[in-house]
Design a protein around this motif. Structure first.
Motif, PDB file in Angstrom:
ATOM      1  N   ARG A   1       0.827  -1.208   0.000  1.00 47.37           N
ATOM      2  CA  ARG A   1       0.000   0.000   0.000  1.00 47.37           C
ATOM      3  C   ARG A   1       0.860   1.257   0.000  1.00 47.37           C
ATOM      4  O   ARG A   1       0.556   2.234  -0.678  1.00 47.37           O
ATOM      5  N   ILE A   2       1.949   1.233   0.757  1.00 48.27           N
ATOM      6  CA  ILE A   2       2.865   2.377   0.750  1.00 48.27           C
ATOM      7  C   ILE A   2       3.467   2.544  -0.644  1.00 48.27           C
ATOM      8  O   ILE A   2       3.529   3.663  -1.173  1.00 48.27           O
ATOM      9  N   ALA A   3       3.880   1.442  -1.249  1.00 49.51           N
ATOM     10  CA  ALA A   3       4.469   1.498  -2.585  1.00 49.51           C
ATOM     11  C   ALA A   3       3.466   2.016  -3.615  1.00 49.51           C
ATOM     12  O   ALA A   3       3.810   2.820  -4.488  1.00 49.51           O
ATOM     13  N   ALA A   4       2.216   1.566  -3.505  1.00 52.35           N
ATOM     14  CA  ALA A   4       1.179   2.012  -4.442  1.00 52.35           C
ATOM     15  C   ALA A   4       0.903   3.500  -4.278  1.00 52.35           C
ATOM     16  O   ALA A   4       0.770   4.233  -5.267  1.00 52.35           O
ATOM     17  N   ASN A   5       0.832   3.964  -3.032  1.00 51.15           N
ATOM     18  CA  ASN A   5       0.608   5.401  -2.785  1.00 51.15           C
ATOM     19  C   ASN A   5       1.780   6.232  -3.311  1.00 51.15           C
ATOM     20  O   ASN A   5       1.580   7.315  -3.877  1.00 51.15           O
ATOM     21  N   LYS A   6       2.978   5.720  -3.135  1.00 53.43           N
ATOM     22  CA  LYS A   6       4.151   6.453  -3.606  1.00 53.43           C
ATOM     23  C   LYS A   6       4.129   6.572  -5.125  1.00 53.43           C
ATOM     24  O   LYS A   6       4.414   7.647  -5.681  1.00 53.43           O
ATOM     25  N   THR A   7       3.760   5.488  -5.808  1.00 48.92           N
ATOM     26  CA  THR A   7       3.688   5.515  -7.268  1.00 48.92           C
ATOM     27  C   THR A   7       2.660   6.529  -7.749  1.00 48.92           C
ATOM     28  O   THR A   7       2.921   7.329  -8.656  1.00 48.92           O
TER      29      THR A   7
ATOM     30  N   THR B   1      -9.632  36.512  -0.931  1.00 48.53           N
ATOM     31  CA  THR B   1      -8.865  37.685  -1.354  1.00 48.53           C
ATOM     32  C   THR B   1      -9.650  38.966  -1.130  1.00 48.53           C
ATOM     33  O   THR B   1      -9.103  39.979  -0.672  1.00 48.53           O
ATOM     34  N   ARG B   2     -10.932  38.939  -1.434  1.00 44.90           N
ATOM     35  CA  ARG B   2     -11.774  40.123  -1.220  1.00 44.90           C
ATOM     36  C   ARG B   2     -11.840  40.511   0.245  1.00 44.90           C
ATOM     37  O   ARG B   2     -11.975  41.685   0.585  1.00 44.90           O
ATOM     38  N   LEU B   3     -11.727  39.519   1.128  1.00 42.89           N
ATOM     39  CA  LEU B   3     -11.785  39.776   2.564  1.00 42.89           C
ATOM     40  C   LEU B   3     -10.410  40.060   3.158  1.00 42.89           C
ATOM     41  O   LEU B   3     -10.271  40.184   4.378  1.00 42.89           O
ATOM     42  N   GLY B   4      -9.391  40.132   2.305  1.00 39.04           N
ATOM     43  CA  GLY B   4      -8.043  40.396   2.790  1.00 39.04           C
ATOM     44  C   GLY B   4      -7.405  39.195   3.457  1.00 39.04           C
ATOM     45  O   GLY B   4      -6.501  39.351   4.293  1.00 39.04           O
ATOM     46  N   LYS B   5      -7.836  37.990   3.075  1.00 40.96           N
ATOM     47  CA  LYS B   5      -7.295  36.770   3.656  1.00 40.96           C
ATOM     48  C   LYS B   5      -6.717  35.889   2.553  1.00 40.96           C
ATOM     49  O   LYS B   5      -6.813  36.214   1.373  1.00 40.96           O
ATOM     50  N   ARG B   6      -6.108  34.762   2.960  1.00 38.34           N
ATOM     51  CA  ARG B   6      -5.513  33.859   1.977  1.00 38.34           C
ATOM     52  C   ARG B   6      -6.034  32.445   2.171  1.00 38.34           C
ATOM     53  O   ARG B   6      -6.213  31.982   3.302  1.00 38.34           O
ATOM     54  N   VAL B   7      -6.260  31.765   1.057  1.00 39.06           N
ATOM     55  CA  VAL B   7      -6.563  30.334   1.059  1.00 39.06           C
ATOM     56  C   VAL B   7      -5.517  29.650   0.197  1.00 39.06           C
ATOM     57  O   VAL B   7      -5.325  30.019  -0.965  1.00 39.06           O
ATOM     58  N   ILE B   8      -4.820  28.683   0.774  1.00 40.07           N
ATOM     59  CA  ILE B   8      -3.769  27.961   0.060  1.00 40.07           C
ATOM     60  C   ILE B   8      -4.060  26.463   0.140  1.00 40.07           C
ATOM     61  O   ILE B   8      -4.241  25.911   1.235  1.00 40.07           O
ATOM     62  N   PHE B   9      -4.101  25.804  -0.994  1.00 37.89           N
ATOM     63  CA  PHE B   9      -4.297  24.357  -1.037  1.00 37.89           C
ATOM     64  C   PHE B   9      -2.935  23.667  -1.047  1.00 37.89           C
ATOM     65  O   PHE B   9      -1.966  24.193  -1.595  1.00 37.89           O
ATOM     66  N   TYR B  10      -2.873  22.491  -0.435  1.00 40.49           N
ATOM     67  CA  TYR B  10      -1.610  21.756  -0.374  1.00 40.49           C
ATOM     68  C   TYR B  10      -1.851  20.270  -0.630  1.00 40.49           C
ATOM     69  O   TYR B  10      -2.903  19.722  -0.299  1.00 40.49           O
ATOM     70  N   TYR B  11      -0.873  19.627  -1.258  1.00 38.43           N
ATOM     71  CA  TYR B  11      -0.948  18.181  -1.480  1.00 38.43           C
ATOM     72  C   TYR B  11      -0.838  17.465  -0.135  1.00 38.43           C
ATOM     73  O   TYR B  11      -0.016  17.841   0.703  1.00 38.43           O
ATOM     74  N   PRO B  12      -1.622  16.406   0.067  1.00 39.33           N
ATOM     75  CA  PRO B  12      -1.416  15.580   1.266  1.00 39.33           C
ATOM     76  C   PRO B  12      -0.101  14.823   1.162  1.00 39.33           C
ATOM     77  O   PRO B  12       0.544  14.818   0.098  1.00 39.33           O
ATOM     78  N   ASN B  13       0.311  14.181   2.248  1.00 35.23           N
ATOM     79  CA  ASN B  13       1.603  13.501   2.249  1.00 35.23           C
ATOM     80  C   ASN B  13       1.645  12.293   1.315  1.00 35.23           C
ATOM     81  O   ASN B  13       2.712  11.820   0.937  1.00 35.23           O
ATOM     82  N   ASN B  14       0.482  11.773   0.923  1.00 33.96           N
ATOM     83  CA  ASN B  14       0.432  10.744  -0.111  1.00 33.96           C
ATOM     84  C   ASN B  14      -0.901  10.848  -0.840  1.00 33.96           C
ATOM     85  O   ASN B  14      -1.881  11.370  -0.304  1.00 33.96           O
ATOM     86  N   ILE B  15      -0.928  10.376  -2.064  1.00 36.61           N
ATOM     87  CA  ILE B  15      -2.114  10.483  -2.909  1.00 36.61           C
ATOM     88  C   ILE B  15      -2.455   9.103  -3.451  1.00 36.61           C
ATOM     89  O   ILE B  15      -1.588   8.417  -4.016  1.00 36.61           O
ATOM     90  N   THR B  16      -3.694   8.682  -3.273  1.00 39.36           N
ATOM     91  CA  THR B  16      -4.111   7.362  -3.749  1.00 39.36           C
ATOM     92  C   THR B  16      -4.342   7.384  -5.259  1.00 39.36           C
ATOM     93  O   THR B  16      -4.428   8.449  -5.880  1.00 39.36           O
TER      94      THR B  16
END
Length: 319
Positions: A206-212, A242-257
């Motif tokens: 499962r770790i190997a599959a997620n890494k791939t 942005t209109r409210l003077g704030k930030r939203v940033i998306f990030y990749y999780p530590n692994n992706i199925t």
């Protein structure tokens, strides 16, 4: 016949609501309950919040993040088990209005297999519609696979609306907490993080599959096919922040199925670079998949969280 079915559904939903209220007096797991976690978040009073699935819950250490920022941030880990993309966007949208002190919201870019475990009953159908529209926008997924996924999701939705299984699980945990990081009782710090010291002895399939799948996600080339609905929902949230003077940033999780990779491959390449954090290059990337930095195939332990959190902080500082 239809009227009778509707009456039975309403009766079962009413029964679940009653059971939920009763069990809620005994034990609520804030890792599975959005309102409970929101209350803890407000009590902590952060100016930075990380919203995501259990991968966020165990993979981001707010105290370490703040120390790297020389305490200029006060961050909170809003990790919820099996949190759907719809719910993460909704939580962030509500936070933009209701939490003036929160200036930056980080959101895990995910598309996990269908789960409604953390959904309030009134949002189950909305989540199903969101999933259906996201699937419809995946041009490279065949009709048969889309249909199968939608029917499986519909089945989960209907079951979740009437099932008292989560409440039964809560009762079991109240009576016999256990020590498993996920199945046991919540052991959250005040900043929402739950550190785990246990580690795996060796890698597995499962770790190997997620890494791939994760490597394939990082190797994406520019393409023309895009999931316009999913992208539009993300961009709407970014624009509102942005209109409210704030930030939203998306990030990749530590692994992706593999399933996530199929969907996110038509989303991530089209998001604004300033609002997206991918994963690190080598050797940090390999570190996220080493057994000594994981306590299961998907979740980082405290050592792995340090690697992941440091990377997120460094990328955040560049923005």
């Amino acid at each position: 016949m239809i009227v009778k079915i509707i009456k039975w559904i309403l009766l079962l939903v009413a029964f679940k609501v009653v059971v939920t209220l009763i069990v809620g007096q005994l034990y609520i797991d804030p890792r599975r309950d959005i309102p409970a976690r929101a209350q803890l978040c407000r009590a902590f009073g952060p100016n930075v919040v990380f919203i995501g699935t259990s991968r966020t819950q165990y993979g981001i250490d707010p105290a370490f993040f703040d120390s790297l920022n020389h305490q200029k941030t006060r961050s909170y880990n809003f990790g919820i088990f099996s949190l759907s993309p719809y719910s993460s966007i909704q939580i962030a949208d509500d936070m933009l209005s209701a939490s003036p002190a929160v200036k930056t919201i980080y959101i895990e870019l995910s598309a996990l297999d269908y789960s409604t475990v953390a959904l309030p009953p009134q949002q189950v159908v909305r989540d199903a519609i969101f999933r259906a529209r996201v699937l419809a926008g995946c041009s490279h997924i065949g009709l048969q696979e889309k249909t199968g996924s939608f029917l499986a999701g519909l089945n989960t939705t209907l079951f979740q609306m009437v099932s008292i299984a989560p409440q039964v699980l809560s009762v079991k945990k109240a009576l016999n907490p256990g020590t498993d990081p996920i199945e046991g009782r919540a052991n959250l710090l005040t900043n929402g993080y739950q550190p785990v010291t246990a580690a795996l002895f060796k890698t597995n399939e499962r770790i190997a599959a997620n890494k791939t799948s994760t490597e394939q996600m990082l190797a994406l080339r520019p393409q023309t096919q895009r999931n316009t609905y999913f992208i539009s929902r993300i961009n709407q949230l970014i624009t509102r922040a942005t209109r409210l003077g704030k930030r939203v940033i998306f990030y990749y999780p530590n692994n992706i199925t593999r399933g996530e990779q199929q969907i996110l491959s038509q989303v991530a390449p089209f998001l604004p670079e300033e609002n997206l954090i991918r994963l690190p290059n080598q050797p940090e990337f390999n570190g996220l998949f080493k057994p000594e930095n994981l306590f299961d195939a998907h979740h980082l332990n405290r050592n792995g969280a340090a690697i992941y959190t440091r990377f997120l902080q460094e990328e955040s500082a560049r923005r």
